[in-house]
Design a protein around this motif. Structure first.
Motif, PDB file in Angstrom:
ATOM      1  N   THR A   8      -0.450  -6.991   4.557  1.00  0.00           N
ATOM      2  CA  THR A   8       0.998  -7.049   4.777  1.00  0.00           C
ATOM      3  C   THR A   8       1.466  -6.136   5.898  1.00  0.00           C
ATOM      4  O   THR A   8       2.574  -6.299   6.408  1.00  0.00           O
ATOM      5  N   GLY A   9       0.654  -5.177   6.306  1.00  0.00           N
ATOM      6  CA  GLY A   9       1.069  -4.230   7.337  1.00  0.00           C
ATOM      7  C   GLY A   9       0.566  -4.601   8.714  1.00  0.00           C
ATOM      8  O   GLY A   9       0.134  -5.737   8.964  1.00  0.00           O
ATOM      9  N   LYS A  10       0.603  -3.631   9.615  1.00  0.00           N
ATOM     10  CA  LYS A  10       0.178  -3.837  11.001  1.00  0.00           C
ATOM     11  C   LYS A  10      -1.288  -4.218  11.069  1.00  0.00           C
ATOM     12  O   LYS A  10      -1.677  -5.102  11.849  1.00  0.00           O
ATOM     13  N   ASP A  11      -2.115  -3.528  10.289  1.00  0.00           N
ATOM     14  CA  ASP A  11      -3.550  -3.806  10.263  1.00  0.00           C
ATOM     15  C   ASP A  11      -4.000  -3.979   8.812  1.00  0.00           C
ATOM     16  O   ASP A  11      -3.466  -3.323   7.903  1.00  0.00           O
ATOM     17  N   PRO A  12      -4.990  -4.835   8.553  1.00  0.00           N
ATOM     18  CA  PRO A  12      -5.500  -5.010   7.188  1.00  0.00           C
ATOM     19  C   PRO A  12      -6.096  -3.700   6.661  1.00  0.00           C
ATOM     20  O   PRO A  12      -6.692  -2.933   7.415  1.00  0.00           O
ATOM     21  N   VAL A  13      -5.910  -3.473   5.374  1.00  0.00           N
ATOM     22  CA  VAL A  13      -6.447  -2.279   4.723  1.00  0.00           C
ATOM     23  C   VAL A  13      -7.309  -2.706   3.535  1.00  0.00           C
ATOM     24  O   VAL A  13      -6.849  -3.461   2.671  1.00  0.00           O
ATOM     25  N   ASP A  14      -8.553  -2.257   3.521  1.00  0.00           N
ATOM     26  CA  ASP A  14      -9.440  -2.519   2.396  1.00  0.00           C
ATOM     27  C   ASP A  14      -9.199  -1.457   1.324  1.00  0.00           C
ATOM     28  O   ASP A  14      -9.277  -0.258   1.603  1.00  0.00           O
ATOM     29  N   LEU A  15      -8.923  -1.896   0.102  1.00  0.00           N
ATOM     30  CA  LEU A  15      -8.651  -0.986  -1.009  1.00  0.00           C
ATOM     31  C   LEU A  15      -9.776  -1.075  -2.031  1.00  0.00           C
ATOM     32  O   LEU A  15     -10.020  -2.139  -2.603  1.00  0.00           O
ATOM     33  N   TYR A  16     -10.437   0.045  -2.234  1.00  0.00           N
ATOM     34  CA  TYR A  16     -11.485   0.091  -3.252  1.00  0.00           C
ATOM     35  C   TYR A  16     -10.838   0.310  -4.615  1.00  0.00           C
ATOM     36  O   TYR A  16      -9.956   1.165  -4.761  1.00  0.00           O
ATOM     37  N   TYR A  73       5.503   6.295   2.343  1.00  0.00           N
ATOM     38  CA  TYR A  73       5.433   5.852   0.951  1.00  0.00           C
ATOM     39  C   TYR A  73       5.617   4.347   0.772  1.00  0.00           C
ATOM     40  O   TYR A  73       5.030   3.760  -0.139  1.00  0.00           O
ATOM     41  N   SER A  74       6.365   3.697   1.619  1.00  0.00           N
ATOM     42  CA  SER A  74       6.505   2.249   1.466  1.00  0.00           C
ATOM     43  C   SER A  74       5.194   1.537   1.803  1.00  0.00           C
ATOM     44  O   SER A  74       4.823   0.559   1.149  1.00  0.00           O
ATOM     45  N   SER A  75       4.487   2.020   2.814  1.00  0.00           N
ATOM     46  CA  SER A  75       3.182   1.439   3.133  1.00  0.00           C
ATOM     47  C   SER A  75       2.192   1.683   2.002  1.00  0.00           C
ATOM     48  O   SER A  75       1.440   0.780   1.602  1.00  0.00           O
ATOM     49  N   LEU A  76       2.180   2.894   1.471  1.00  0.00           N
ATOM     50  CA  LEU A  76       1.287   3.220   0.361  1.00  0.00           C
ATOM     51  C   LEU A  76       1.614   2.376  -0.864  1.00  0.00           C
ATOM     52  O   LEU A  76       0.718   1.907  -1.578  1.00  0.00           O
TER      53      LEU A  76
END
Length: 276
Positions: A8-16, A73-76
């Protein structure tokens, strides 16, 4: 290893993340500067009680991606949202420790509490860490700036001693060991230096006071009265006044890291709240 991708953000984030059990879902959001591993004790307690337990590494920490940006905090909180949506969770209890309390409250601001049934704040930074004219019991600016300066100039040196104060170690050697400090240091030292600094800026500088009214579900608040990291007067004392449907418990002698030192008391309060 299980990962989710937040695109959803500027770049994809992989969440473990880890997802155990098959009961009612509980999401555990860790504090700074650790990882999901900080919830080891509570994970076992909740699983034994029949709950489904989901914990994850905040971006920049543990095994999750370490982007250059996106530590507001909104990104997190968008990461928390993706956990809930992609695992298709309903009637969730979201539990935030320390910095993690920010994601809990911001979730109600950004997503209206969708799919969330209950909330828990443990040793939380909510609503405001920094000392201000209208928040006299907060942490003075020179102390917060000192932390940021130390992280930028000698992050490893700062982290080496940080958790002694986190646990009030000298007062709690009967409840934990040097090995616990070494374990936390290992976790914290391997986090992204950029994330460590930018997340510190986020928890030190975000004022959640206007957002407390957005928390619309029953909320458990737990804080130790000997917390040397997050002052109880500027944090949970205020949160309990601003969140309408709350149950507030102060743990006598509890330091910031009370999920370890006072685990039995914390776990009992948590289980009693979940059963209601």
């Amino acid at each position: 290893m299980p990962f989710l991708i937040n695109e959803t953000g500027k770049d994809p984030v992989d969440l473990y993340y880890k997802d155990y059990g098959k009961g009612k879902p509980v999401i555990l959001i860790h504090g700074w500067p650790l990882s999901h591993q900080a919830w080891e004790g509570q994970t076992q307690t909740l699983l034994d009680a029949g709950y489904r337990v989901i914990s994850y590494d905040r971006r920049g920490f543990g095994l999750s991606s370490q982007p250059l940006e996106g530590y507001d905090y909104s990104s997190l909180t968008s990461d928390l949202r993706e956990i809930i949506l992609q695992l298709d969770l309903q009637d969730v209890t979201i539990v935030g420790f320390s910095m993690g309390g920010g994601e809990v409250v911001r979730y109600f601001t950004d997503f209206g509490g969708d799919r969330v049934k209950k909330a828990v704040l443990i040793g939380s930074i909510i609503p405001l860490v920094a000392q201000k004219t209208d928040n006299p019991d907060g942490v003075p600016a020179d102390m917060l700036n000192g932390i940021l300066d130390a992280l930028k100039s000698n992050r490893i040196g700062f982290l080496k001693d940080f958790h002694k104060n986190f646990y009030n170690y000298e007062n709690n050697t009967d409840r934990m060991s040097q090995a616990n400090l070494d374990y936390d240091f290992s976790i914290a030292s391997h986090a992204s230096p950029i994330a460590t600094i930018k997340c510190a800026e986020a928890w030190a500088g975000t004022d959640f006071r206007p957002e407390l009214k957005n928390v619309s579900v029953p909320t458990l608040i737990i804080h130790g009265d000997e917390d040397n990291i997050v002052p109880i007067k500027s944090a949970s004392d205020q949160a309990a006044k601003g969140i309408t449907a709350n149950e507030y418990h102060v743990i006598s002698g509890g330091p910031h890291g009370l999920t370890l030192t006072h685990r039995d008391e914390v776990d009992k309060l948590l289980l009693d709240f979940l059963k209601k």
